[in-house]
Design an enzyme around this catalytic site. Structure first.
Site, PDB file in Angstrom:
ATOM      1  CE  LYS A 107       8.623 -10.195   1.709  1.00 32.58           C
ATOM      2  NZ  LYS A 107       8.362  -9.102   2.812  1.00 32.58           N
TER       3      LYS A 107
ATOM      4  CG  ASP B  10       4.066  -9.569 -12.435  1.00 34.64           C
ATOM      5  OD1 ASP B  10       4.765  -9.246 -11.254  1.00 34.64           O
ATOM      6  OD2 ASP B  10       3.892 -10.704 -12.817  1.00 34.64           O
TER       7      ASP B  10
ATOM      8  N   PRO C 163       0.687  -1.243  -0.142  1.00 33.82           N
ATOM      9  CG  PRO C 163      -0.052  -0.824   2.254  1.00 33.82           C
ATOM     10  CD  PRO C 163       0.736  -1.801   1.354  1.00 33.82           C
TER      11      PRO C 163
ATOM     12  CG  ASP D  41       8.805  -6.089   1.553  1.00 35.68           C
ATOM     13  OD1 ASP D  41       9.238  -6.765   1.705  1.00 35.68           O
ATOM     14  OD2 ASP D  41       7.972  -5.307   2.405  1.00 35.68           O
TER      15      ASP D  41
END
Length: 352
Positions: free
Chosen positions: A302, A257, A219, A273
């Site tokens: 991640k 994308d 966001p 991120d």
């Protein structure tokens, strides 16, 4: 036997142990680790002269999962009525130091020691100076005395070299969440600036007017950081941007994308991120650097549930190899930051 205590995020003891074993063996220091799940630190045991050589010659900043380290002996027992005297008796083997810090592991249980550490720091420092165990004034050019509390009755007395350790004694940079930021993820990028870029270089490398790209922007937590640095940002994400970012006139939202987006012109910064597999992210980040689409990039990987250190090494080695194949000179670094969770933050900078 002498040991090296390595503080880490709770739950990442296995990764920290794997990392120090790898780094130490490369440096010719052979030892073994003792650790316990969720205790927030790892103990690495080796011969005294090897450990001293290790902390003198291994660059602390190359360690990924280690927040802080100190060389020390076995834990000492503390007299609850006079902990200062107990610590004084445990100083054997420590050098003359320029400051003293009292720390504890970053666990819910150990956090209860915070008040004790704060209350003891002043009296202990004053006593150490009277005994000539500490310099009259704080001196960052000589070792720092570290008192690592396991609980209220036991502590390790040790030291490290301030020019080869984390400047934050417990390895944690506490940042205040900005109320107008779209998400708490903004703190990850802010902490990355502090860790990867010397403050004296912020004016040059994080200057107003630079162009930046934020992949997987929604966001808008990382875009917010770029906007606050007065940069012009291409925010790439199929999801909506929140807050007042679009009203600044500094952000162009590309509903695309992030793995397929390519910039129309070179930018200074690219940040990312995205919640994708580490190797996929690493390959895309290398593509950006090799194609000279950006000069510097900060991105998160991640981590999987198992073999996380090995996965990190594979990703960083991939980026390094692709840059080497393209004859591109880069700086590559990574850190498990305080505001990271099941991820690490990486920084790659092209050197011209």
């Amino acid at each position: 036997m002498t040991q090296l205590i390595l503080l880490c995020r709770q739950g990442f003891e296995a990764e920290t142990a794997a990392e120090i074993q790898d780094i130490a063996s490369q440096a010719g220091c052979f030892g073994y680790c003792k650790t316990q799940t969720d205790q927030g630190y790892v103990s690495f045991f080796a011969e005294d002269h090897q450990l001293k050589q290790l902390i003198e010659h291994v660059n602390f900043r190359q360690l990924i999962f280690v927040r802080q380290w100190l060389i020390c002996g076995e834990a000492i027992e503390l007299d609850s009525t006079d902990r200062v005297s107990s610590i004084l008796q445990g100083l054997e083997g420590t050098p003359h130091c320029g400051e003293v810090e009292l720390i504890h592991a970053d666990t819910n249980e150990a956090k209860e020691l915070s008040r004790l550490c704060k209350s003891l720091t002043g009296p202990l420092a004053a006593t150490l100076r009277k005994k000539n165990k500490l310099s009259a004034k704080r001196n960052h050019k000589i070792p720092r005395l570290m008192i690592f509390f396991i609980d209220g009755q036991h502590a390790h007395v040790g030291y490290h070299f301030t020019n080869n350790a984390c400047k934050w004694p417990d390895g944690i940079l506490h940042l205040k969440f900005p109320k107008d930021a779209p998400s708490r993820s903004t703190l990850k990028l802010e902490e990355a600036w502090h860790w990867f870029i010397p403050k004296r270089q912020w004016g040059e490398r994080l200057s107003a007017g630079m162009r930046a790209v934020d992949l997987g922007a929604a966001p808008g937590g990382w875009t917010w950081q770029l906007v606050k640095r007065s940069m012009m940002v291409d925010a790439v994400d199929n999801g909506p941007m929140k807050g007042d970012l679009m009203e600044t006139g500094q952000v162009t939202h590309h509903e695309e994308d992030g793995f397929k987006f390519s910039p129309s012109k070179k930018v200074h910064w690219m940040v990312c991120d995205m919640a994708e597999s580490p190797i996929k992210v690493a390959e895309r980040m290398a593509h950006w650097v090799v194609n000279e689409w950006c000069r510097e990039t900060v991105f998160n990987l991640k981590l999987p549930m198992k073999k996380r250190y090995q996965e990190v090494r594979q990703c960083l080695d991939l980026i390094e190899q692709k840059c080497k194949d393209a004859d591109i000179n880069v700086e590559i670094s990574a850190k498990h930051l305080y505001h990271d969770r099941e991820e690490i933050t990486c920084h790659v900078r092209r050197l011209y």
